[in-house]
Design an enzyme around this catalytic site. Sequence first.
Site, short mmCIF file in Angstrom:
data_model
loop_
_atom_site.label_atom_id
_atom_site.label_comp_id
_atom_site.label_asym_id
_atom_site.label_seq_id
_atom_site.Cartn_x
_atom_site.Cartn_y
_atom_site.Cartn_z
N PRO A 1 0.82 -1.21 0.00
CA PRO A 1 0.00 0.00 0.00
C PRO A 1 0.86 1.26 0.00
O PRO A 1 1.87 1.32 0.69
CB PRO A 1 -0.80 -0.11 1.30
CG PRO A 1 -0.08 -1.08 2.15
CD PRO A 1 0.69 -1.99 1.23
N GLU A 2 0.47 2.23 -0.81
CA GLU A 2 1.13 3.53 -0.78
C GLU A 2 0.27 4.49 0.05
O GLU A 2 -0.78 4.13 0.56
CB GLU A 2 1.34 4.05 -2.21
CG GLU A 2 2.42 3.24 -2.93
CD GLU A 2 3.23 4.07 -3.90
OE1 GLU A 2 3.39 5.28 -3.68
OE2 GLU A 2 3.72 3.52 -4.89
#
Length: 296
Positions: A2-3
């Site tokens: 996840p960013e």
Amino acid sequence: MPELPEVETVRRGLEPAMLGERFAHVEQNRPDLRFPLPERFAERLTGRRIEALSRRAKYLIADLDDGQALVMHLGMSGRFIVEAPGTKPTEPGAYYNEIGRHLIHDHVVFHLGSGARVTYNDVRRFGFMDLVPRAGLETSKHFAGMGIEPLGNELSGELLAKLFSGKIAPLKAALLDQRLIAGLGNIYVCEALFRAGLHPEAEAGTLATPTGKPREKAHLLAQIIRDVLEEAIAAGGSTLRDFAHADGSLGYFQHRFKVYDREGDSCVTPGCGHLVKRLVQSGRSTFYCESCQKRG
Ligand SMILES: [Zn+2]
């Protein structure tokens, strides 16, 4: 992995279930994630009320009513599942996680006073949790030396010029430097540089005048970085991996990228006619258009 937009989406999904609630009971199913969980972890959380749930870079931070902060990081494959009485389970930000959920990977379960259950599941266990005194959060090992928040009001043309002035490092590398700006990932840097018309190999210092003042493109880039992140959050995040439906058609989120992972495809700028190129900088792929993105 996840960013930042995915982490923010997770935060927004957890907030209604957790904010203002107490930990009635905490199940800890193993001693460690990426790192050992804190000493007496479950005991120290039990009975505590969650006063705020915020995000800093890719960390989630729950402020507790006894002066501690519960710091959480999703690592590569961490996810939260929210189960509230009488409703179907939800998984905020689930789009980034294509691996099926197996109960064996439910490592920590928060039972909240409302009867809701928030489960942390992590197949690869690169995520972690820590308890840190709230007063010392900024100087704790997680946040000491961390750069500015790209979504906050801090990010401006003036600040980019100040951070990058005199730097000969490529613009792409400077934007990914977590000591300058925290939590800005590869996808969003590629997208922002394309939209701003700036070449990833341009010197970072060219955003500033010789006296360190912001050039127009510094203001533009700051605004575009915020736009790109906000749009991704509004869309519920993006996905790092190619996302394909069972019938082989591409998923919705990938269509949002103008250059990222589009090597060899036509540039989306009307009338450009060039193909998206890829180069490797600091071991990471950069996607860009040689024609639309200027070095000077
Ligand atoms: Zn182009």
